[in-house]
Each structure stands twice: as C-alpha cells, then as structure tokens.
Design a protein around this motif. Structure first.
Motif, PDB file in Angstrom:
ATOM      1  N   ILE A  17       0.838  -1.251   0.134  1.00 45.42           N
ATOM      2  CA  ILE A  17       0.079  -0.220  -0.068  1.00 45.42           C
ATOM      3  C   ILE A  17       0.948   1.209   0.052  1.00 45.42           C
ATOM      4  N   LEU A  18       0.395   2.367  -1.007  1.00 45.52           N
ATOM      5  CA  LEU A  18       1.240   3.649  -0.885  1.00 45.52           C
ATOM      6  C   LEU A  18       0.000   4.510  -0.393  1.00 45.52           C
ATOM      7  N   ILE A  19       0.812   5.255   0.772  1.00 38.07           N
ATOM      8  CA  ILE A  19       0.092   6.336   1.420  1.00 38.07           C
ATOM      9  C   ILE A  19       0.610   7.719   1.176  1.00 38.07           C
ATOM     10  N   THR A  20      -0.051   8.633   0.475  1.00 37.51           N
ATOM     11  CA  THR A  20       0.557  10.011   0.258  1.00 37.51           C
ATOM     12  C   THR A  20       0.448  10.677   1.344  1.00 37.51           C
ATOM     13  N   GLY A  21       1.002  11.914   1.582  1.00 33.55           N
ATOM     14  CA  GLY A  21       0.497  12.799   2.650  1.00 33.55           C
ATOM     15  C   GLY A  21       1.027  11.893   4.102  1.00 33.55           C
ATOM     16  N   ALA A  22       1.798  11.191   4.103  1.00 35.26           N
ATOM     17  CA  ALA A  22       2.108  10.192   5.062  1.00 35.26           C
ATOM     18  C   ALA A  22       2.583  11.014   6.299  1.00 35.26           C
ATOM     19  N   SER A  23       3.158  11.948   6.378  1.00 35.76           N
ATOM     20  CA  SER A  23       3.840  12.716   7.135  1.00 35.76           C
ATOM     21  C   SER A  23       2.662  13.685   7.944  1.00 35.76           C
ATOM     22  N   GLY A  24       1.703  13.954   7.332  1.00 40.89           N
ATOM     23  CA  GLY A  24       0.681  14.701   7.824  1.00 40.89           C
ATOM     24  C   GLY A  24      -0.347  14.203   8.948  1.00 40.89           C
ATOM     25  N   PHE A  25      -1.189  14.925   9.329  1.00 35.77           N
ATOM     26  CA  PHE A  25      -1.982  14.762  10.158  1.00 35.77           C
ATOM     27  C   PHE A  25      -2.819  13.373  10.258  1.00 35.77           C
ATOM     28  N   ILE A  26      -3.645  13.359   8.921  1.00 36.99           N
ATOM     29  CA  ILE A  26      -4.569  12.142   8.971  1.00 36.99           C
ATOM     30  C   ILE A  26      -3.693  10.843   8.214  1.00 36.99           C
ATOM     31  N   GLY A  27      -2.466  11.493   7.448  1.00 32.76           N
ATOM     32  CA  GLY A  27      -1.923  10.473   6.918  1.00 32.76           C
ATOM     33  C   GLY A  27      -0.910   9.742   7.823  1.00 32.76           C
ATOM     34  N   ALA A  51       5.430   4.702   2.869  1.00 36.01           N
ATOM     35  CA  ALA A  51       5.097   5.996   3.263  1.00 36.01           C
ATOM     36  C   ALA A  51       5.592   7.027   2.350  1.00 36.01           C
ATOM     37  N   ALA A  52       4.694   7.875   1.337  1.00 35.17           N
ATOM     38  CA  ALA A  52       5.316   8.880   0.436  1.00 35.17           C
ATOM     39  C   ALA A  52       5.673  10.240   1.220  1.00 35.17           C
ATOM     40  N   VAL A  53       6.805  10.822   1.053  1.00 35.94           N
ATOM     41  CA  VAL A  53       7.246  11.693   1.713  1.00 35.94           C
ATOM     42  C   VAL A  53       7.879  12.696   1.020  1.00 35.94           C
ATOM     43  N   ARG A  54       7.949  14.029   1.270  1.00 36.03           N
ATOM     44  CA  ARG A  54       8.824  14.867   0.485  1.00 36.03           C
ATOM     45  C   ARG A  54      10.217  14.967   1.439  1.00 36.03           C
ATOM     46  N   VAL A  95      -3.720   2.295  -3.117  1.00 31.98           N
ATOM     47  CA  VAL A  95      -3.018   3.948  -3.016  1.00 31.98           C
ATOM     48  C   VAL A  95      -4.024   4.499  -2.321  1.00 31.98           C
ATOM     49  N   VAL A  96      -3.614   5.173  -1.351  1.00 32.14           N
ATOM     50  CA  VAL A  96      -4.247   6.205  -0.538  1.00 32.14           C
ATOM     51  C   VAL A  96      -4.038   7.533  -0.614  1.00 32.14           C
ATOM     52  N   HIS A  97      -4.662   8.312  -1.215  1.00 26.01           N
ATOM     53  CA  HIS A  97      -4.008   9.703  -1.469  1.00 26.01           C
ATOM     54  C   HIS A  97      -4.439  10.887  -0.525  1.00 26.01           C
ATOM     55  N   ALA A  98      -3.863  10.728   0.496  1.00 22.96           N
ATOM     56  CA  ALA A  98      -3.990  11.841   1.448  1.00 22.96           C
ATOM     57  C   ALA A  98      -3.365  13.184   1.367  1.00 22.96           C
ATOM     58  N   ALA A  99      -2.470  13.447   0.481  1.00 21.97           N
ATOM     59  CA  ALA A  99      -1.644  14.563   0.410  1.00 21.97           C
ATOM     60  C   ALA A  99      -2.375  15.692  -0.021  1.00 21.97           C
ATOM     61  N   GLY A 100      -2.297  16.828   0.515  1.00 22.48           N
ATOM     62  CA  GLY A 100      -2.691  18.051   0.009  1.00 22.48           C
ATOM     63  C   GLY A 100      -2.562  19.011   1.043  1.00 22.48           C
ATOM     64  N   VAL A 153      -8.124   5.084  -2.933  1.00 22.01           N
ATOM     65  CA  VAL A 153      -8.780   6.002  -1.933  1.00 22.01           C
ATOM     66  C   VAL A 153      -8.421   7.497  -1.929  1.00 22.01           C
ATOM     67  N   TYR A 154      -9.259   8.464  -2.465  1.00 26.29           N
ATOM     68  CA  TYR A 154      -8.973   9.708  -2.273  1.00 26.29           C
ATOM     69  C   TYR A 154      -9.754  10.600  -1.200  1.00 26.29           C
ATOM     70  N   LEU A 155      -8.920  11.082  -0.316  1.00 28.20           N
ATOM     71  CA  LEU A 155      -9.384  11.945   0.746  1.00 28.20           C
ATOM     72  C   LEU A 155      -9.788  13.209   0.395  1.00 28.20           C
ATOM     73  N   SER A 156     -11.115  13.390  -0.090  1.00 30.74           N
ATOM     74  CA  SER A 156     -11.713  14.805  -0.361  1.00 30.74           C
ATOM     75  C   SER A 156     -12.030  15.568   0.678  1.00 30.74           C
TER      76      SER A 156
END
Length: 338
Positions: free
Chosen positions: A10-20, A36-39, A77-82, A118-121
């Motif tokens: 599983i790939l999780i974007t925005g992984a370092s964020g609050f929800i991610g 965990a996808a990070v910058r 893929v869980v796209h939580a980055a934003g 899964v996209y977090l809108s």
C-alpha cells in the motif's frame, strides 16, 4: 481486514501529515507492506516505526513521479496528500488538483494494476448550500458550490478522477471537520481557551459536524475492500453540534479555566481575515485566519448524509465529540502542546 488483503503493498501519500500518519499506523497494524510517500522536507516525527518503507514522491512533476514509482507495484493507493491553507490561491490548485492528476496519470501510464485508490476529499467542496433554516443534510446528489479555494481545488481533483473512472478503480471520501491528536488548526482554539478567550462568529444558528481522525482511518480501510468504484461518501460522527459545543468540551477538559467568550458579527471576521491574509503575504507565513477561513467560519450548515457510508461500507463512527475531544486534549497535554 480480509485475510487476503494482508501483505499487500500500500502507498500512502501525505504520510507525514495529520491524517496520513494515522493511516500509516493502521496499515501497519493490519499487516500491509506500508509505503509512506514523503517529501525531502517532510517531518518524520510520527513515522518512527521501523516497518515503514519510505518513498520520496514529487507530486508536482508527472515525469519525476513516473521515475520514482517505476520500480514499484502497489496494490492499493491512499491519496491523503494536500494542503488546507496556502499563501497563494494558485498553490491550492497546483498541489491539490494537479498533484492528484499527476499521481493518477503516472499510475495509468505505468499501467500499474492497482486494486483501488482511495482519495481524501472534503465536505468543503459543497460550500454554503442549504443555508435556510431548518438546515437539511447535504447529500451526494446536491450540486457542489465551493466557496473556498481549497474546496474548488478538491472538487477539480474529484472531477479528474471521474474522467478516468473506467481506468482507475477509486472511492472518494468527503470528511467534515477532522480533529484529533497532532491536528494544528483546532488546536489553536484549545490554546486560545487555555489563554482565557474563546471567539465565535455570527449570531445566526450554526450546525457543525465533526469526525475524529481514527474514524476517518476506519473509513479508509473499509473503502479499500468495500463500496462501489466511483462512489463518494461523506464522513462525520453522525451527530450535529452547535457552534459553542466544541469550545465548551475543550474548556471542560482543560479544567474550566476562567474565560471570556466573544461572539463577533460576520463583518468583524471579514476585517480580521482580510488583515490576516495581507500579513501572511507580507511575511510569507500562512496564517489560519485568511480569506478561505472567513468563508468556512461564516458557513452555517455543515450537516451531511453519512447513511451511504454506513450502508455500503459498514462505516460505524466510534467517537462522539466528547470522547474525541477528551482523547485529543490529553494528547496535547502529554506531548507538551498545552
């Protein structure tokens, strides 16, 4: 989680964020191979578990994304980055809309056979609709009328996903106000109350909804295995609160310090947020009190229909506001924030 979902990648974007960061924790608990996808600049404060695999992704460049993703095959893929606040309004579109489009396009061009994205809108894509009392729930069939740059950018990302529905299996989650440990915007309210003041806006009744971060995470994992492709689900705790309830509960958990509660007319907020926006541009620092925040705070109706999530995903909120605030404030105390 279904036994055949374990050891999936599983790939999780925005992984370092609050929800991610909470999604990452739950993913590890469920036995996923968790990426965990990070910058480069991302804090890894809440990503300390040695089982986490890190991947640097540049969501602002499709070409670079393809190079970064090419060696991998992800099942989910869980796209939580934003971003929820920006100095320049075009940054919302660049990060929330274009970032989503680049990720989806890279997955398509690499022909990565993902089982679901899964996209977090956000509920914010609907803006101030159904504002006549008695307020009615916002439903999936209503027409979005976003009144914030954030809401517009999230809606455009949703619309891009709709355009590739035959090629990417996805589900969209639209949480209302998400709060909990590690969250920084609602935390400002707790800090203010500890310092003896509470600030509310507008005299007209305001119906507010909330969802605890762990319930959002629950919905993410339900959406990975259930629900129809292309569906969009609202998330709240199923309750409706008045504008003072949240601050009352924070006040209680802080041991009831003396406080002054100020309710200001909407035009006062307009001046404050206008100044906040101006100061932000001058200093180069994003402030919580900006033009988007003005539209969010003056909105009166945040009711939304979570029945489809209950019926189709099996979503059952486990935290009401009282329980959630108690746990969040305890975390802020334990971690030296309060």
């Amino acid at each position: 989680m279904h036994p055949n979902l374990t050891k999936m990648k599983i790939l999780i974007t925005g992984a370092s964020g609050f929800i991610g960061s909470f999604i990452v924790e739950e993913s590890l608990k469920r036995g996923f191979e968790t990426w965990a996808a990070v910058r480069k600049s991302s804090s890894r404060e809440y990503l300390q578990d040695e089982r986490i695999h890190f991947i640097e992704l540049n969501l602002s460049s499709k070409a670079q994304l393809m190079e970064q993703l090419r060696p991998h095959q992800f099942d989910y893929v869980v796209h939580a980055a934003g971003v929820t606040k920006c100095l320049n309004k075009q940054d919302f579109r660049r990060i929330n809309t274009e970032g989503t489009k680049n990720l989806v396009d890279a997955i398509l061009e690499l022909q990565m056979p993902i089982k679901r994205l899964v996209y977090l809108s956000s509920l914010s894509i609907f803006g101030a609709i159904k504002e006549q009392q008695p307020y009615e729930e916002i439903k999936e069939t209503d027409t979005p009328q976003p009144n914030t740059e954030y809401g517009k950018s999230k809606l455009e990302a949703e619309q891009y996903l709709e355009s590739v529905i035959s090629r990417v299996p996805y589900i969209i989650l639209r949480p209302t106000g998400v709060y909990g440990p590690r969250e920084k915007d609602y935390f400002i309210m707790a800090k203010s109350i500890k310092q003896h003041s509470d600030f509310a806006v507008g005299y007209q009744r305001q119906d507010i909804t909330f969802v605890y971060v762990k319930d959002v995470v629950q919905a993410v994992f339900l959406a990975l295995e259930k629900g129809e492709n292309g569906r969009k689900y609202f998330l709240s705790d199923g309750q409706v609160y008045q504008s003072t309830t949240f601050s009352d509960l924070i006040h209680e958990e802080l041991g009831r310090p003396w406080w002054i509660r100020i309710t200001a007319p909407v035009w006062v907020l307009r001046i404050i947020t206008f100044i906040g926006e101006y100061v932000g541009r001058m200093t180069g620092k994003v402030t919580a009190l900006n033009n988007d925040k003005y539209n969010i705070l003056r909105q009166r109706n945040w009711r939304c229909d979570i029945q489809p999530a209950i019926d189709e995903l099996g979503y059952q909120p486990t935290y009401n506001l009282k329980q959630g605030v108690k746990e969040a404030i305890q975390w802020y105390k334990d971690n030296g924030w309060l």
